[in-house]
Design an enzyme around this catalytic site. Structure first.
Site, PDB file in Angstrom:
ATOM      1  CD  GLU A 181       1.919  30.740 -12.140  1.00 45.05           C
ATOM      2  OE1 GLU A 181       2.782  31.637 -12.259  1.00 45.05           O
ATOM      3  OE2 GLU A 181       0.842  30.748 -12.776  1.00 45.05           O
ATOM      4  N   GLY A 182       3.919  28.668  -6.696  1.00 45.83           N
ATOM      5  CA  GLY A 182       4.688  28.993  -5.505  1.00 45.83           C
ATOM      6  C   GLY A 182       4.151  28.215  -4.317  1.00 45.83           C
TER       7      GLY A 182
END
Length: 331
Positions: A181-182
């Site tokens: 997610e990043g």
């Protein structure tokens, strides 16, 4: 019939019976296979959202309790391996806080027996990499391929060394999940391909956000190897609570036309409680309706339901795991 013929016939029947019993035992030991089986229940464990839901009144219980439950899940993702460096790190909230001497890696070896007990019941125990926070990224394809060996040695069938600490001791996890997610999108395709090459039996899964294509895993999903994807149909407009925007069909199309593994399974990921996500919570009855409707259209692709997370799914104010296990996910 001559005695010799009778002896041979009995020997053949005895051998056939022995093989049948051995096969049955093996099937029971192997348990749920996310590659082929359906109506699966997968849960994330390790981040203690139950404490958030109950304002600190309860904490997520030990792994062994979920595996011993009468409505136990088929797959448990330990969350998270949240730092990707030459010295990998884990974050399992309150479950494990002791570190190896002189290292940032958690020493969770007391969990080894719990993991193996779950596996003996046929429950797949997978380590999830990434999460909503953490210092992780891969700089290149070469970085991803090299890190696959590190992960194999640290959590799977490899061996400890002066440079490799095995946080779960001699327990060998069943697979690796990517919840990215990043930190960028580089390296994950080569990571999964190399891991699949090193250990073809290792399960490789991912948890992309529902907007298609995923912001961080799109390249990996198209060019890497995955056995199942636990799509997060929450925190976004493509949740099933927005019926006209629910996009399981886009993921089903990816599975059958773009995925490197054309037999990959897609799960409907949903929060186990209102406090477990900013949006997208569905009660058990609504999940059952969505699941049955989706199954009627995409039966060959649909693998089951993923819940975030275990604590709330089993011991929250409105636990939904039992309803799903005895409803649409009953095998």
């Amino acid at each position: 019939m001559y005695p010799t013929e009778l002896t041979v016939l009995l020997a053949k029947h005895t051998t056939a019976l022995a093989l049948s019993v051995a096969l049955l035992f093996a099937q029971q030991t192997l348990g749920f296979d996310p590659r082929t089986d359906t109506n699966g229940l997968a849960v994330y464990w390790g981040q203690n959202t139950l404490s958030v839901q109950t304002d600190g009144a309860q904490n997520e219980r030990p792994l062994s309790e979920y595996c011993a439950d009468a409505n136990a899940p088929d797959i448990i993702m330990l969350s998270f391996h949240n730092v990707f460096t030459k010295t990998p790190q884990l974050n399992l909230a309150n479950h494990c806080e002791t570190r190896f001497r002189g290292s940032q890696m958690l020493n969770c070896q007391p969990m080894a027996d719990q993991i193996k007990a779950c596996q003996k019941k046929g429950i797949r125990v997978i380590l999830s990499m990434g999460g909503a926070s953490g210092a992780y990224s891969m700089d290149s394809d070469a970085d991803g391929a090299n890190y696959a060996q590190t992960v194999y040695d640290t959590y799977l069938g490899g061996k400890a060394s002066s440079d490799i600490k095995r946080p779960f001791g001699d327990a060998v996890l069943d697979g690796i999940d990517l919840d990215i997610e990043g930190g960028g999108s580089s390296g994950y395709a080569s990571f999964t391909n190399k891991l699949h090459q090193i250990s073809p039996d290792t399960l490789i899964t991912s948890a992309p956000q529902c907007p298609f294509p995923d912001a961080y895993l799109a390249n990996a999903l198209d060019n890497g190897w995955f056995d199942a994807v636990f799509v997060q149909f929450y925190n976004n407009a493509c949740s099933p609570d927005n019926a006209d925007q629910f996009n399981f069909g886009a993921w089903a199309d990816w599975a059958s036309t773009k995925s490197k593994n054309k037999k990959v399974k897609v799960y409907i990921g949903t929060p186990a409680c209102k406090e477990c996500a900013s949006s997208g919570f569905l009660d058990a009855d609504k999940i059952a309706q969505v699941y049955k409707s989706t199954k009627s259209k995409y039966e060959k692709v649909l693998g089951g339901v993923m819940l975030w997370d275990a604590g709330s799914a089993y011991y929250g104010s409105s636990p939904i795991a039992a309803s799903l296990r005895n409803g649409p996910l009953k095998n």
